[in-house]
Design a protein around this motif. Structure first.
Motif, PDB file in Angstrom:
ATOM      1  N   LYS A 175       0.845  -1.188   0.000  1.00  0.00           N
ATOM      2  CA  LYS A 175       0.000   0.000   0.000  1.00  0.00           C
ATOM      3  C   LYS A 175       0.884   1.242   0.000  1.00  0.00           C
ATOM      4  O   LYS A 175       1.994   1.232   0.553  1.00  0.00           O
ATOM      5  CB  LYS A 175      -0.910   0.027   1.238  1.00  0.00           C
ATOM      6  CG  LYS A 175      -1.819  -1.180   1.387  1.00  0.00           C
ATOM      7  CD  LYS A 175      -2.647  -1.091   2.670  1.00  0.00           C
ATOM      8  CE  LYS A 175      -3.443  -2.357   2.924  1.00  0.00           C
ATOM      9  NZ  LYS A 175      -4.210  -2.282   4.188  1.00  0.00           N
TER      10      LYS A 175
ATOM     11  N   SER B  18      -4.179   0.579  -2.486  1.00  0.00           N
ATOM     12  CA  SER B  18      -3.570  -0.676  -2.923  1.00  0.00           C
ATOM     13  C   SER B  18      -2.597  -0.432  -4.068  1.00  0.00           C
ATOM     14  O   SER B  18      -2.950   0.186  -5.081  1.00  0.00           O
ATOM     15  CB  SER B  18      -4.666  -1.651  -3.369  1.00  0.00           C
ATOM     16  OG  SER B  18      -4.111  -2.772  -3.994  1.00  0.00           O
TER      17      SER B  18
ATOM     18  N   LEU C 292      -1.195  -6.588  -5.179  1.00  0.00           N
ATOM     19  CA  LEU C 292      -1.773  -7.659  -4.389  1.00  0.00           C
ATOM     20  C   LEU C 292      -1.423  -8.991  -5.041  1.00  0.00           C
ATOM     21  O   LEU C 292      -1.272  -9.072  -6.263  1.00  0.00           O
ATOM     22  CB  LEU C 292      -3.300  -7.521  -4.305  1.00  0.00           C
ATOM     23  CG  LEU C 292      -3.864  -6.267  -3.633  1.00  0.00           C
ATOM     24  CD1 LEU C 292      -5.377  -6.261  -3.752  1.00  0.00           C
ATOM     25  CD2 LEU C 292      -3.461  -6.194  -2.181  1.00  0.00           C
TER      26      LEU C 292
ATOM     27  N   TYR D  92      -5.861 -12.850  -3.918  1.00  0.00           N
ATOM     28  CA  TYR D  92      -6.836 -11.861  -3.448  1.00  0.00           C
ATOM     29  C   TYR D  92      -8.079 -11.832  -4.343  1.00  0.00           C
ATOM     30  O   TYR D  92      -9.127 -11.335  -3.930  1.00  0.00           O
ATOM     31  CB  TYR D  92      -6.212 -10.470  -3.395  1.00  0.00           C
ATOM     32  CG  TYR D  92      -5.627 -10.128  -2.038  1.00  0.00           C
ATOM     33  CD1 TYR D  92      -6.435  -9.769  -0.973  1.00  0.00           C
ATOM     34  CD2 TYR D  92      -4.261 -10.174  -1.828  1.00  0.00           C
ATOM     35  CE1 TYR D  92      -5.916  -9.461   0.264  1.00  0.00           C
ATOM     36  CE2 TYR D  92      -3.712  -9.874  -0.582  1.00  0.00           C
ATOM     37  CZ  TYR D  92      -4.546  -9.518   0.459  1.00  0.00           C
ATOM     38  OH  TYR D  92      -4.029  -9.228   1.688  1.00  0.00           O
ATOM     39  N   GLU D  93      -7.935 -12.308  -5.586  1.00  0.00           N
ATOM     40  CA  GLU D  93      -9.101 -12.320  -6.472  1.00  0.00           C
ATOM     41  C   GLU D  93     -10.242 -13.124  -5.852  1.00  0.00           C
ATOM     42  O   GLU D  93     -11.396 -12.722  -5.888  1.00  0.00           O
ATOM     43  CB  GLU D  93      -8.713 -12.907  -7.830  1.00  0.00           C
ATOM     44  CG  GLU D  93      -7.879 -11.968  -8.682  1.00  0.00           C
ATOM     45  CD  GLU D  93      -7.672 -12.497 -10.081  1.00  0.00           C
ATOM     46  OE1 GLU D  93      -7.931 -13.707 -10.300  1.00  0.00           O
ATOM     47  OE2 GLU D  93      -7.261 -11.731 -10.966  1.00  0.00           O
TER      48      GLU D  93
ATOM     49  N   LEU E  47     -11.555 -11.250  -2.555  1.00  0.00           N
ATOM     50  CA  LEU E  47     -12.302 -10.010  -2.773  1.00  0.00           C
ATOM     51  C   LEU E  47     -13.382 -10.146  -3.838  1.00  0.00           C
ATOM     52  O   LEU E  47     -14.239  -9.263  -3.962  1.00  0.00           O
ATOM     53  CB  LEU E  47     -11.339  -8.889  -3.172  1.00  0.00           C
ATOM     54  CG  LEU E  47     -10.225  -8.576  -2.152  1.00  0.00           C
ATOM     55  CD1 LEU E  47      -9.291  -7.516  -2.695  1.00  0.00           C
ATOM     56  CD2 LEU E  47     -10.813  -8.145  -0.826  1.00  0.00           C
TER      57      LEU E  47
ATOM     58  N   ILE F  94      -7.592  -8.807 -10.104  1.00  0.00           N
ATOM     59  CA  ILE F  94      -6.532  -8.061  -9.425  1.00  0.00           C
ATOM     60  C   ILE F  94      -6.371  -6.666 -10.009  1.00  0.00           C
ATOM     61  O   ILE F  94      -6.176  -5.680  -9.276  1.00  0.00           O
ATOM     62  CB  ILE F  94      -5.194  -8.835  -9.518  1.00  0.00           C
ATOM     63  CG1 ILE F  94      -5.220 -10.026  -8.566  1.00  0.00           C
ATOM     64  CG2 ILE F  94      -4.018  -7.938  -9.163  1.00  0.00           C
ATOM     65  CD1 ILE F  94      -5.370  -9.639  -7.115  1.00  0.00           C
TER      66      ILE F  94
ATOM     67  N   ASN G 276      -8.477  -4.680 -11.066  1.00  0.00           N
ATOM     68  CA  ASN G 276      -9.523  -3.772 -10.587  1.00  0.00           C
ATOM     69  C   ASN G 276      -9.303  -3.329  -9.149  1.00  0.00           C
ATOM     70  O   ASN G 276      -9.992  -2.432  -8.661  1.00  0.00           O
ATOM     71  CB  ASN G 276     -10.895  -4.439 -10.703  1.00  0.00           C
ATOM     72  CG  ASN G 276     -11.299  -4.677 -12.145  1.00  0.00           C
ATOM     73  OD1 ASN G 276     -10.668  -4.167 -13.067  1.00  0.00           O
ATOM     74  ND2 ASN G 276     -12.340  -5.461 -12.349  1.00  0.00           N
ATOM     75  N   THR G 277      -8.357  -3.971  -8.451  1.00  0.00           N
ATOM     76  CA  THR G 277      -8.111  -3.624  -7.045  1.00  0.00           C
ATOM     77  C   THR G 277      -7.056  -2.547  -6.887  1.00  0.00           C
ATOM     78  O   THR G 277      -6.969  -1.922  -5.826  1.00  0.00           O
ATOM     79  CB  THR G 277      -7.662  -4.863  -6.259  1.00  0.00           C
ATOM     80  OG1 THR G 277      -6.367  -5.292  -6.736  1.00  0.00           O
ATOM     81  CG2 THR G 277      -8.651  -5.995  -6.415  1.00  0.00           C
TER      82      THR G 277
ATOM     83  N   LYS H  54      -7.179   1.370  -5.264  1.00  0.00           N
ATOM     84  CA  LYS H  54      -8.403   1.550  -4.481  1.00  0.00           C
ATOM     85  C   LYS H  54      -8.067   1.667  -2.997  1.00  0.00           C
ATOM     86  O   LYS H  54      -7.075   1.122  -2.523  1.00  0.00           O
ATOM     87  CB  LYS H  54      -9.353   0.370  -4.708  1.00  0.00           C
ATOM     88  CG  LYS H  54      -9.906   0.290  -6.131  1.00  0.00           C
ATOM     89  CD  LYS H  54     -10.933  -0.815  -6.243  1.00  0.00           C
ATOM     90  CE  LYS H  54     -11.507  -0.908  -7.640  1.00  0.00           C
ATOM     91  NZ  LYS H  54     -12.285   0.278  -8.015  1.00  0.00           N
TER      92      LYS H  54
ATOM     93  N   GLU I  17     -13.213   0.605  -0.512  1.00  0.00           N
ATOM     94  CA  GLU I  17     -13.651   0.085  -1.799  1.00  0.00           C
ATOM     95  C   GLU I  17     -13.401  -1.414  -1.933  1.00  0.00           C
ATOM     96  O   GLU I  17     -13.888  -2.034  -2.879  1.00  0.00           O
ATOM     97  CB  GLU I  17     -12.942   0.828  -2.931  1.00  0.00           C
ATOM     98  CG  GLU I  17     -13.285   2.308  -3.001  1.00  0.00           C
ATOM     99  CD  GLU I  17     -12.441   3.044  -4.020  1.00  0.00           C
ATOM    100  OE1 GLU I  17     -13.036   3.550  -4.993  1.00  0.00           O
ATOM    101  OE2 GLU I  17     -11.201   3.106  -3.851  1.00  0.00           O
ATOM    102  N   LEU I  18     -12.629  -1.990  -1.002  1.00  0.00           N
ATOM    103  CA  LEU I  18     -12.273  -3.404  -1.105  1.00  0.00           C
ATOM    104  C   LEU I  18     -12.888  -4.256  -0.010  1.00  0.00           C
ATOM    105  O   LEU I  18     -13.171  -5.437  -0.234  1.00  0.00           O
ATOM    106  CB  LEU I  18     -10.738  -3.560  -1.073  1.00  0.00           C
ATOM    107  CG  LEU I  18      -9.957  -2.896  -2.206  1.00  0.00           C
ATOM    108  CD1 LEU I  18      -8.468  -3.061  -1.971  1.00  0.00           C
ATOM    109  CD2 LEU I  18     -10.348  -3.488  -3.554  1.00  0.00           C
TER     110      LEU I  18
END
Length: 951
Positions: free
Chosen positions: A466, A472, A475, A479-480, A483, A487, A489-490, A493, A497-498
């Motif tokens: 981070k 973020s 990752l 994490y896909e 969450l 990935i 799209n993360t 953010k 948002e996560l």
């Protein structure tokens, strides 16, 4: 713009300093003197009309000073000129007209020159001289109308004559005096020591220049061979232009022209340039002076410009060489590509040898010595890039590979700019850098990035990075799934948002602590029913936390495992506690049984000698009742501790329940409904039937007490199998097949705290006097002694369910046995060896045996008994021995006695037998045993039965 200009003018006026005032006054003085010089000669001679110095001085004053001083200078010029005219006797109107023309001439010329050449003009460029000539002709041509018109009004000569004379004379003043003043005004870097050669040559040149000029303008020598042509002066101007520069040129022009205008040749003529009248000769002289001045200035400027260009080129080449020679991993070059594609290096720095392994001389001799080093796969790419750069005339930037003569492969970065030459060829000015180490570093970075990306792609651990804004950065791939989004799209953010808002808020608080204090933080978090453990740590830059990273472990399985382990530990601790309590209970029962045996035996012996109506018999009966109660209590303790000797048989649990049904109905009352659900084809088990009747009765009574207002009691049996998973959660049970006995009620139930103490002896929830606390403890011992396990599930207000698992036995249940008793005490005359370590029990047993007619030998321990038996030579019929004694135990004694008295029979007695004659609470085969406490009748019958047994 108007307001801004006003502000600037106001600021300029306020910034007018004392130094500026001095400069303006000096200019006014010189301007006044220039006008006065014009009046030194009689007007009838009119020689000085060939050149007017005032216009040149005024223009020079404006060019040498900033524009903010121009208004003050122009006003000063106007005042100084009028003052000179008025002193000379000129009419005021004529003076005002002349000075208007002169000041406008200076202002217009200065404006035009600065517009074309910039504010800093030194007339060392062709453009500067051209602008000066343009102002001397065009601007002066305009302002001459004002001066000539004013003169024509007060003289008899024509306007045209006045106009031509004014135009040319003022133009000459500009061409001669303005460059002279401007050029010689700059003496900052002038030094006599450094410039002595130039000074010497200038003096020689000026001497020759003066001599030649004197010969040209002397009327007395005009017809002799010594008088040269006037244009010979132009030849001397070439000398000044080539060798001496603009300063010497302007000085020579000024001196030569002074000689010309002060000579009488213009008036008395004719000179070599012709002219029949004074006016014609004056105009021709002015034209000669103008052409000579312009030509001289242009020659000097052109040679100065060329010299400056050559000097700049030399300096540029020197700088380029210094740059190229000092680039540690590079070189500077100039290469020309002609129209036919041929290449030749015009310059290459010494760095070519350091990075390419060939000398600059080899490259300058043949350009292909360098180009042939280009890696074969990069040649076409380089040529294509060059063609594109030439077609678009833009900078070329490319990275190629070279193979040095020593075989090293090196990476080169080329940056080069093309420029077209007049002949159509292209010159490349460029720099070549050896970036091999950088490429290696970049390759290492790419490899590291590949490794890191692969790690993030396949890491079983959740990894995150981070930035300072807690957004973020990167990752790991897993994490896909966590969450529920790709990935990509993360990235970028924030936590809201996560993650869910509560969890995101907690995360941000922890992250801020890390970034503020630089601390490592470990937290446990819950998300979507799973448990995660996260370790976060700061990443420092310049000694301060710049961003943060961390890794997260899914510890859901570990948490469950820890919970299971904790539960197993609790169960183990409970089992160990129950085992310890059992050992204590067994020890107490052993000693207590000895006491009860002595009490009961002595009371029974005493009652034999009493008459039935004796009042003491009644009291003795109460003692025996108390002994019976105590005996029951100790038996329960032994059962709990699994020390009670039992006689198990193969039975069907459904049969036991069926026999007890009527008794249970009467026992628990009519307000409780009893439901029996017998399992079909129930497997056989091996238990003590009497004990399990006690188990069922005790559990039914407990259920009754839990349902004072009535309810349902359900007793059911079934076959079941327990697997490894169940065994892990219940370590006291091994996987296998079991018969399940489940007794369930709809009573008040129990709390968790009560359930933790259920099987502890003397623990009860019943009011004082209504329970001993041994019921469930006894049940626990019976079940465990039978190889089974017991589980209780209960909730307050929801009833209780007791599940008992008993091991399956692959045999047929035994038929029920009937028992009969004989009230007469059997006796005999056989010889008995009695061994008992407790003195009171020994004395009591000895008394009973003697009363029964037997011959008795007694001993208080095994060693003493063995000595007695060894010395006794007659037959010994029976050994009655305690099992547990100090030193040698009863089992060991019996085995030793059989070696000397093979005919002897054995009867064991004990408060509890442990494992000496019993295995897991069951008597070994062919073992005779009577437990303590025992009655006289039971003792007499057991002795007779053992003696009469067949060997």
């Amino acid at each position: 713009m108007g307001k801004e200009s006003s502000h600037l003018n106001h600021s300029a006026f306020l910034s007018f300093s004392r130094k500026d005032l001095v400069i303006v006054l000096i200019i006014g003085v010189f301007y006044f003197i220039a006008h006065q010089i014009s009046f030194l000669f009689p007007d009838t001679q009119q020689v000085l009309m060939a050149i007017r110095p005032a216009g040149g001085i005024g223009l020079a004053a404006l060019l040498l000073n900033p524009r903010r001083l121009w208004p003050a200078i122009l006003i000063t010029l106007f005042i100084a000129g009028n003052s000179a005219n008025l002193i000379e006797g000129r009419h005021i109107l004529n003076s005002l007209g002349f000075m208007t023309a002169n000041t406008l001439e200076s202002l217009g010329s200065a404006w035009l020159i600065t517009l074309l050449c910039g504010e800093k003009v030194r007339f060392n460029r062709i453009r500067d001289v051209f602008a000066l000539a343009l102002s001397a002709t065009v601007v002066n041509a305009i302002t001459a109308f004002i001066g000539a018109g004013t003169a024509a009004l007060s003289n008899t000569d024509s306007l045209w004559n006045f106009y031509v004379t004014w135009w040319i004379s003022d133009g000459l003043g500009i061409l001669i005096l303005t460059p002279l003043i401007v050029t010689w005004s700059d003496f900052k870097d002038f030094s006599l020591r450094k410039n002595w050669k130039w000074i010497t040559e200038t003096v020689i040149f000026l001497a020759i220049w003066c001599i030649v000029s004197w010969f040209i303008y002397d009327i007395n020598k005009s017809n002799t061979l010594l008088n040269p042509q006037p244009y010979f002066l132009y030849i001397l101007l070439i000398w000044a232009a080539l060798r001496l520069g603009q300063k010497s040129m302007t000085l020579a022009l000024a001196i030569g022209f002074i000689i010309a205008i002060t000579s009488t040749g213009v008036i008395t003529g004719p000179l070599l340039w012709g002219g029949h009248s004074y006016t014609e000769r004056l105009i021709l002289a002015q034209m000669f002076l103008a052409v000579g001045s312009f030509a001289g200035l242009m020659l000097a400027a052109s040679f100065d410009e060329k010299s400056s260009a050559e000097k700049s080129a030399r300096e540029e080449q020197t700088r380029m060489k210094a740059l190229g020679d000092n680039i540690p991993n590079g070189m500077v070059y100039q290469v020309i590509i002609d129209k036919n594609g041929g290449r030749r290096f015009q310059y290459v720095s010494a760095g070519v040898e350091r990075i390419n392994g060939i000398t600059a001389k080899e490259v300058m001799t043949d350009s292909m010595n360098l180009y042939k080093l280009t890696f074969q796969d990069d040649i076409d790419r380089l040529r294509t890039a060059e063609k594109i750069a030439i077609s678009e005339m833009k900078q070329l930037n490319i990275i190629i590979r070279l193979v040095r003569p020593d075989g090293q492969l090196r990476w080169m970065e080329i940056s080069s700019s093309p420029e077209k030459l007049p002949d159509g060829s292209v010159i490349w000015n460029g720099i070549q850098l050896d970036i091999t180490e950088r490429m290696k570093t970049e390759e290492a970075l790419r490899e590291n990035e590949l490794i890191f990306s692969s790690f993030l792609e396949h890491s079983p651990v959740y990894v995150f990075f981070k930035d300072r804004n807690i957004r973020s950065l990167r990752l790991s791939k897993n994490y896909e799934q966590m969450l529920g989004m790709p990935i990509e799209n993360t990235l970028g953010k924030n936590m809201d948002e996560l993650f869910p808002s509560d969890l995101a808020k907690s995360m941000v608080e922890d992250d801020k602590k890390i970034l503020e204090k630089g601390e490592v933080v470990k937290v446990v978090e819950e998300l979507a029913g799973r448990t995660y453990e996260t370790t976060k740590f700061p990443i420092f830059k310049d000694g301060k936390p710049n961003m943060l990273a961390g890794f997260t472990l899914d510890i859901t399985a570990r948490v469950k495992s820890e919970e299971e382990r904790k539960k197993l530990e609790e169960q183990l601790q409970q089992a160990m506690k129950m085992e310890a309590i059992g050992r204590l209970a067994g020890g107490i029962a052993h000693d207590f049984n000895n006491l009860l045996t002595a009490i009961q035996g002595n009371v029974e012996i005493a009652m034999i000698d009493l008459k039935p109506d004796d009042p003491i018999v009644l009291h003795m009966g109460e003692v025996l009742k108390a002994v019976d109660s105590a005996t029951s209590l100790t038996r329960q303790l032994l059962t709990f501790s699994r020390k009670q000797v039992i006689e198990p048989t193969i039975v069907n649990l459904n049969t036991i329940i069926e026999k007890l049904y009527n008794m249970l109905t009467r026992l628990i009352g009519e307000n409780i409904e009893i439901l029996t659900i017998p399992g079909e084809d129930l497997w056989a088990i091996k238990v003590d039937a009497g004990q399990f009747e006690q188990v069922i009765i005790n559990l039914a009574v407990n259920s009754r007490d839990a349902m004072p207002d009535g309810g349902t009691l359900k007793i059911e049996t079934s076959n079941t199998s327990l697997d490894e998973e169940y065994s892990k959660m219940h370590p006291q049970v091994h996987p296998g097949e079991y018969v399940l006995l489940r007794i369930t009620d709809t009573g008040a139930g129990m709390s968790k705290e009560v359930q933790e103490h259920l099987f502890e002896p003397f623990f009860t929830t019943k009011p004082l006097g209504l329970g001993t606390g041994l019921g469930l403890a006894t049940i626990f011992g019976i079940v465990r002694q039978a190889g089974g396990s017991i589980e209780i599930y209960s909730e307050t207000g929801k009833g209780t369910s007791v599940s008992i698992y008993l091991p399956k036995l692959d045999e047929t249940p035994s038929a029920p046995q009937s028992y009969s008793s004989d009230p007469d005490l059997p006796g005999g005359n056989e010889t008995i060896l009695l061994v008992e370590d407790d003195p009171s029990v020994l004395k009591m047993a000895l008394s009973i045996i003697e009363r029964l007619g037997y011959q008795v030998l007694s001993a208080s321990n095994a060693e003493e008994a063995f000595i007695l038996a060894s010395s006794y030579h007659d037959s010994l019929n029976l050994l009655i021995t305690d099992v547990v004694m100090p030193g040698m135990n009863g089992r060991e004694l019996s085995e030793k006695l059989k070696s000397i008295h093979p005919e002897i029979k054995i009867l064991f007695t004990s408060g509890y037998p442990e494992n000496i004659i019993a295995h897991h609470g069951m008597l070994e085969k062919n073992i005779n045993f009577i437990g303590k406490p025992y009655t006289m009748t039971a003792f007499a019958i057991k002795i007779r039965d053992v003696i009469e047994q067949e060997t």
